[in-house]
Scaffold this motif. Structure first.
Motif, PDB file in Angstrom:
ATOM      1  N   LYS A  11       0.859  -1.186   0.000  1.00 22.64           N
ATOM      2  CA  LYS A  11       0.000   0.000   0.000  1.00 22.64           C
ATOM      3  C   LYS A  11       0.891   1.230   0.000  1.00 22.64           C
ATOM      4  N   PHE A  13       1.041   5.525  -0.393  1.00 20.65           N
ATOM      5  CA  PHE A  13       0.351   6.817  -0.393  1.00 20.65           C
ATOM      6  C   PHE A  13       1.310   7.792  -1.054  1.00 20.65           C
ATOM      7  N   ARG A  47      -7.090  -1.992   7.187  1.00 20.13           N
ATOM      8  CA  ARG A  47      -8.062  -1.334   6.301  1.00 20.13           C
ATOM      9  C   ARG A  47      -8.232  -2.109   4.994  1.00 20.13           C
ATOM     10  N   THR A  50     -10.172  -5.403   5.772  1.00 22.42           N
ATOM     11  CA  THR A  50     -11.610  -5.265   6.027  1.00 22.42           C
ATOM     12  C   THR A  50     -12.347  -4.662   4.824  1.00 22.42           C
ATOM     13  N   GLY A  51     -11.616  -4.439   3.744  1.00 28.33           N
ATOM     14  CA  GLY A  51     -12.255  -3.938   2.521  1.00 28.33           C
ATOM     15  C   GLY A  51     -12.517  -2.446   2.521  1.00 28.33           C
ATOM     16  N   LEU A  52     -11.907  -1.716   3.441  1.00 31.23           N
ATOM     17  CA  LEU A  52     -12.112  -0.264   3.471  1.00 31.23           C
ATOM     18  C   LEU A  52     -11.226   0.446   2.469  1.00 31.23           C
ATOM     19  N   SER A  53     -10.074  -0.149   2.242  1.00 30.03           N
ATOM     20  CA  SER A  53      -9.088   0.504   1.395  1.00 30.03           C
ATOM     21  C   SER A  53      -8.606  -0.499   0.346  1.00 30.03           C
ATOM     22  N   ARG A  54      -8.099   0.009  -0.734  1.00 27.13           N
ATOM     23  CA  ARG A  54      -7.674  -0.860  -1.836  1.00 27.13           C
ATOM     24  C   ARG A  54      -6.147  -1.026  -1.792  1.00 27.13           C
ATOM     25  N   GLU A  70     -15.633  -2.809  -3.055  1.00 27.28           N
ATOM     26  CA  GLU A  70     -16.926  -3.147  -3.693  1.00 27.28           C
ATOM     27  C   GLU A  70     -17.447  -4.514  -3.246  1.00 27.28           C
TER      28      GLU A  70
END
Lengths: 301, 345
Positions: A11, A13, A47, A50-54, A70
């Protein structure tokens, strides 16, 4: 089948890499501790989990499903407790749970059961704005358990709580494990991880630097030691010289009592104790196993 | 009931329960309702500058020509008979009708539904006639109020436009952004609830709140005594208006990072969007500007229904424009939300 299967997960940023190609898997029924200092990449991983972030790269499968914002297929089977108390403060505890019960398709009587179980039955009708931190945290765990999930993801579940709340929550985590549920938890409390987790992973700068069951990690990175408590019987200057001569791991002082920690693997342990006896009156000697805290210090350098 | 409908209703119920203890929302609802009720009788001191008048000359005179060339802020329409002039006033097409009976005798018919124009125009016409006669007034001037509109109802279009846009733009945006501030949106994000369900639930709440507030306003101002054509037109126009402004609020909420950002953006958008619509008839420039805002079309539609007794046949263009605004804004909101979820970190 692995409940959580993470492969080369990354991940980013912008230029900053929060999670750097980590891989791990968690089997059903495990209590998996995800440990590391602040900013190590724990929350970013949670995150994505839990599917909050890609994820920027790599894959993250939970209960056989690729987790993306999604994909809502397995959400009912995952309970999440966030680090922050993200509750509706203008609603009562019961109203909070009833709202999420409706989202998860859970019957209302489950709300009453959980409020009872977490000692919130009486406070259930009060506004969450008036709850203490411990009550909010217990309510968050109630919310996560509403749909009787297969996987429980906990981000710092006992951070800053009073002892009674900590014990209640730890007890619930143990019960979940006994019921065969999988628990993935991040925590700053290494004692908590030591007590609850069947397996842990240490993450730092976005990379997993050590992973395994606590016992094997202690064996690999920690050192068992002997603790000798004594009161000096010679002048303090002379006493310190004797203590230094036995090459202790650490020396602690509490009042008149000095604790000298000697490595269990060190040579001539008996000789060293005899030497200490010449400088002081030994009160007690006991062995102590390495803790995850020492492992943590060791792996993080 | 399907799972999706159950979740949408859960959002609606939750927002309604929360709203009871939300002071901002309480103010946004109660204030306009009370204001519409209490201040409905107050005069508006804002003086309009553009007037549309019809003139009928009983005897041959050059009064129409005089007004056309002297009063540049008057748009004059000659009518062949007095009935047509009165009908134009009644329908709201012109602000007033001047009937020239003799060279020094006039009857002026003014629209009582527009008190601002009523008083301003009566003064202007008086001055014009003095100028036309070139003497101190010796003429017989009678001003007749046309229509039975009371003053409180005449202000209702303003209050309804203010209320619908305030609840939509200011309240709904804040409530959505609050979910980001408190991170409850993350708890929803990890639940089985999908995109559309959250937006629809929140949208439904905004629309119902708007309808409830406006309904109360209409009730207090005894508007339910309207003809059924008028009621039908209101029943179509107000929900479309509520949907349109709720979509704007949701869009602001979705695009803002939190409540304070949403409030700032909503304030910046709300006032410039509201005022051109309410003062559109002050000048040709404000009118040109106003057509780009949904507030103007809602306001015009409401005026046509509440002041001039128009029905769906009269407001169809306003209704279609509002519908187009609503669909576009809801589409934009859905896209923005998908983008937000996609890039949520």
């Amino acid at each position: 089948m692995a409940v959580i299967d993470v492969r080369k997960l990354t991940k980013r940023f912008g230029q900053f890499t929060a999670v750097d190609g980590i891989s791990f898997s968690v089997s059903a029924g495990e209590v998996f501790g995800f440990l590391g200092p602040n900013g190590a990449g724990k929350t970013s991983t949670i995150r994505i989990l839990t599917g909050l972030s890609r994820a920027t790269e790599g894959s993250c499968h939970v209960l056989g499903e690729q987790m993306t914002p999604e994909n809502k297929k397995v959400r009912r089977k995952i309970g999440v407790v966030f680090e922050e108390a993200n509750l509706y403060t203008r609603l009562s505890g019961r109203q909070n749970l009833e709202f999420f019960a409706a989202l998860y398709g859970v019957k209302k009587h489950r709300v009453s059961e959980l409020l009872e179980e977490f000692q919130l039955a009486e406070a259930g009708s009060k506004l969450v704005a008036n709850y203490s931190k411990g009550m909010k945290q217990r309510l968050l765990i109630c919310r996560a358990l509403l749909a009787d999930p297969d996987l429980l993801v906990l981000d710092e579940p006992t951070s800053g709580l009073d002892l009674a709340s900590v014990e209640l929550i730890r007890g619930q985590i143990r019960s979940c494990a006994q019921l065969g549920k999988t628990v993935f938890m991040s925590t700053h409390s290494l004692e908590e991880a030591d007590e609850l987790c069947s397996r842990v992973a240490f993450i730092n700068h976005g990379k997993i630097i050590a992973e395994g069951d606590p016992a094997s990690l202690k064996l690999r990175f920690g050192q068992d030691y002997l603790k000798v408590d004594l009161i000096p019987s010679v002048p303090l200057e002379e006493f310190r010289q004797v203590v230094d001569s036995v090459q202790p791991i650490k020396t602690e002082q509490e009042g008149r009592v000095f604790s000298v920690l000697l490595g269990l693997s060190s040579n001539e342990l008996g000789g060293k104790i005899d030497q200490l006896r010449t400088a002081g009156r030994i009160l007690r000697i006991h062995s102590q196993e390495a803790s995850l805290r020492e492992v943590f210090k060791s792996v993080l350098g | 009931m399907g799972e999706k409908s159950r979740r949408i209703l859960a959002f609606l119920r939750k927002d309604l329960s929360e709203s009871i203890r939300n002071r901002t929302l309480f103010i946004a609802v109660v204030l306009p309702v009370m204001a519409s009720f209490l201040f409905g009788v107050l005069d508006n001191a804002q003086a309009p500058k553009e007037f549309y008048v019809a003139i009928y000359e009983e005897a041959a005179s050059d009064f129409t020509q005089f007004v056309t060339y002297t009063a540049l802020n008057f748009t004059v329409e000659s009518v062949p008979n007095p009935e047509q002039g009165k009908a134009l006033v009644e329908s709201g097409s012109v602000h007033g009708f001047i009937q020239v009976l003799r060279e020094d005798e006039f009857t002026v018919f003014l629209d009582s539904g527009r008190p601002v124009y009523f008083f301003a125009l009566s003064e202007h016409i008086e001055q014009l006639i003095e100028l036309y006669l070139g003497v101190q007034p010796r003429y017989d001037l009678e001003i007749v109020a046309v229509g039975e509109t009371d003053v409180s109802r005449s202000l209702l279009p303003v209050w309804i436009t203010v209320t619908l846009s305030m609840i939509g733009v200011m309240v709904v945006s804040g409530m959505f952004a609050e979910e980001k501030d408190t991170r409850t949106i993350e708890a929803i994000g990890v639940s089985p609830a999908g995109y559309g369900e959250l937006l629809l639930g929140k949208g439904l709440f905004g629309i119902l709140l708007s309808l409830g507030t406006v309904g109360l306003m209409l009730l207090l101002n005894r508007v339910f005594a309207l003809e059924w054509e008028g009621l039908l037109a209101l029943a179509a126009l107000i929900p479309v208006g509520a949907a349109c402004f709720t979509a704007i609020g949701l869009l602001i909420g979705v695009l803002s990072s939190g409540q304070s950002a949403a409030r700032s953006v909503a304030t910046v958008i709300y006032f410039p969007m509201l005022f051109p619509a309410l003062i559109a008839e002050l000048s040709s420039f404000t009118r040109m500007l106003a057509v780009f805002f949904p507030t103007f079309h809602l306001f015009s539609g409401l005026e046509a229904v509440l002041l001039h007794g128009g029905g769906l046949g009269v407001i169809w263009s306003e209704l279609l424009i509002m519908l187009a605004f609503s669909l576009t804004l809801w589409g934009a909101t859905l896209l923005a939300y998908r983008k937000m979820v996609d890039s949520y970190d």
